[in-house]
Design a protein around this motif. Structure first.
Motif, short mmCIF file in Angstrom:
data_model
loop_
_atom_site.label_atom_id
_atom_site.label_comp_id
_atom_site.label_asym_id
_atom_site.label_seq_id
_atom_site.Cartn_x
_atom_site.Cartn_y
_atom_site.Cartn_z
N THR A 100 0.83 -1.21 0.00
CA THR A 100 0.00 0.00 0.00
C THR A 100 0.86 1.25 0.00
OG1 THR A 100 -1.77 -1.16 1.19
CG2 THR A 100 -1.80 1.25 1.25
N ARG A 101 1.93 1.25 0.78
CA ARG A 101 2.84 2.41 0.84
C ARG A 101 3.57 2.59 -0.49
NH1 ARG A 101 3.67 4.27 6.12
NH2 ARG A 101 2.67 2.95 7.71
N ILE A 102 3.92 1.48 -1.14
CA ILE A 102 4.58 1.56 -2.45
C ILE A 102 3.64 2.20 -3.46
CG2 ILE A 102 5.44 0.20 -4.39
CD1 ILE A 102 6.59 -1.78 -2.38
N GLU A 103 2.38 1.76 -3.47
CA GLU A 103 1.41 2.33 -4.40
C GLU A 103 1.18 3.81 -4.12
OE1 GLU A 103 -1.91 -0.24 -3.70
OE2 GLU A 103 -1.42 -1.52 -5.40
N ARG A 104 1.14 4.17 -2.86
CA ARG A 104 0.92 5.57 -2.49
C ARG A 104 2.11 6.44 -2.93
NH1 ARG A 104 0.17 5.76 3.54
NH2 ARG A 104 -1.53 4.36 2.97
N THR A 156 6.81 3.56 -14.00
CA THR A 156 7.60 4.55 -14.72
C THR A 156 8.38 5.50 -13.82
OG1 THR A 156 5.68 6.02 -14.80
CG2 THR A 156 6.02 4.53 -16.67
N ASN A 157 7.86 5.76 -12.64
CA ASN A 157 8.48 6.77 -11.79
C ASN A 157 9.24 6.22 -10.60
OD1 ASN A 157 7.54 8.81 -13.40
ND2 ASN A 157 5.75 9.27 -12.14
N LEU A 158 8.97 5.00 -10.20
CA LEU A 158 9.47 4.50 -8.93
C LEU A 158 10.29 3.23 -9.10
CD1 LEU A 158 9.45 4.78 -5.81
CD2 LEU A 158 7.35 3.42 -5.81
N ALA A 159 11.47 3.22 -8.50
CA ALA A 159 12.29 2.01 -8.44
C ALA A 159 12.24 1.48 -7.01
CB ALA A 159 13.74 2.32 -8.83
N VAL A 160 11.86 0.24 -6.85
CA VAL A 160 11.73 -0.37 -5.52
C VAL A 160 12.76 -1.49 -5.40
CG1 VAL A 160 10.22 -1.58 -3.91
CG2 VAL A 160 9.28 0.18 -5.42
#
Length: 289
Positions: free
Chosen positions: A153-157, A165-169
């Motif tokens: 949920t925190r990753i999606e937020r 496209t914007n986030l590397a985890v």
């Protein structure tokens, strides 16, 4: 300098008490590791099903280009699975060193750290890294799923609906190796690995895959479940490794206490024998005096 019988007795009692505590911690570590290991094995089977669904989606739609042509992410999220309890050596410090090395090797314009475990948070602070959020590790195997759901949920937020496209985890955790060893690893979670986007290599059935639901909704569900399963697996593996580390250290401590206890008991026996001998000699000398 010879030690008195009273001092040796107190030392023997103290070591016996310490041995009981160490033995209890060793037993608890062995018991606690088993449910997490079962959870890790169970989620692995579920994850394989999700990966097969992703492969069938890409094979059916030819969506490789859509996923593989994503923009370079400008925001990085490091999810670090540490410990909230002691008696596991330099477990958290090794993870903190891994985070520092990875951050320097893969710099991003924006970096966020999601930390699991207050002791892990302290280890990161000592490396001048400030976690955005510190979550508590699961208290049991049942809590692994809740923790994984919270992290997803925190990753999606943080990704604002555009995580591809914007986030590397990246997941940072400790996993077991052969012969009882362990290692700290980094596992890139997002953007999706290109190996997942090669249907000719993943789809091996003679039956052609198909689906009926909306393609965007299906893709979103597959990716979310892939992320959930990966986070769940990392969390469970980290808990198994933490307990295995604590078990190994407690076994070493128990062996050390046993050696000290044996030495003290031998010395205690010798002092007792000397006192008995001296008392007998005093009686004999007094009788013939």
């Amino acid at each position: 300098m010879a030690q008195t019988l009273e001092h040796l007795s107190r030392k023997n009692d103290t070591l016996t008490s310490i041995r009981g505590i160490v033995h209890t911690m060793k037993t608890l570590s062995a018991i606690n590791a088993a449910p997490y290991e079962q959870a890790a094995q169970s989620i692995e089977s579920y994850h394989q099903t999700i990966l097969q669904g992703l492969a069938s989606f890409v094979y059916r739609t030819g969506g490789v280009s859509v996923l593989s042509e994503a923009l370079q992410p400008n925001t990085q999220l490091l999810v670090v699975f540490g410990s909230d309890h002691g008696l596991c050596g330099n477990y958290n410090e090794l993870l903190a060193n891994k985070v520092v090395a990875y951050s320097e090797a893969v710099p991003m314009a924006k970096q966020h750290i999601l930390c699991i475990g207050s002791r892990m948070g302290n280890a990161l602070l000592e490396q001048d890294l400030s976690p955005d959020v510190v979550l508590m590790p699961p208290a049991s195997a049942d809590g692994v799923g809740r923790l994984a759901g919270d992290i997803v949920t925190r990753i999606e937020r943080l990704g604002s609906g555009q995580a591809l496209t914007n986030l590397a985890v990246t997941l940072v955790f400790t996993q077991r190796q052969e012969h009882g060893y362990q290692e700290t690893v980094t596992r890139n979670l997002l953007p999706l690995d290109k190996s997942l986007l090669q249907p000719e290599q993943l789809w091996q059935s003679r039956s052609l895959p198909d689906y009926t639901m909306n393609s965007e909704a299906l893709l979103a569900a597959l990716i979310r479940n892939h992320v959930f399963a990966s986070v769940f697996r990392a969390s469970a593996e980290a808990m198994v490794t933490e307990n295995a580390t604590r078990l190994s250290l407690m076994q070493q401590a128990e062996q050390s206490v046993d050696e000290q206890l044996e030495s003290v008991q031998q010395e205690l026996s010798s002092v007792r024998q000397d006192e008995i001998t001296n008392e007998l000699m005093d009686i004999v000398i007094g009788h013939f005096a």
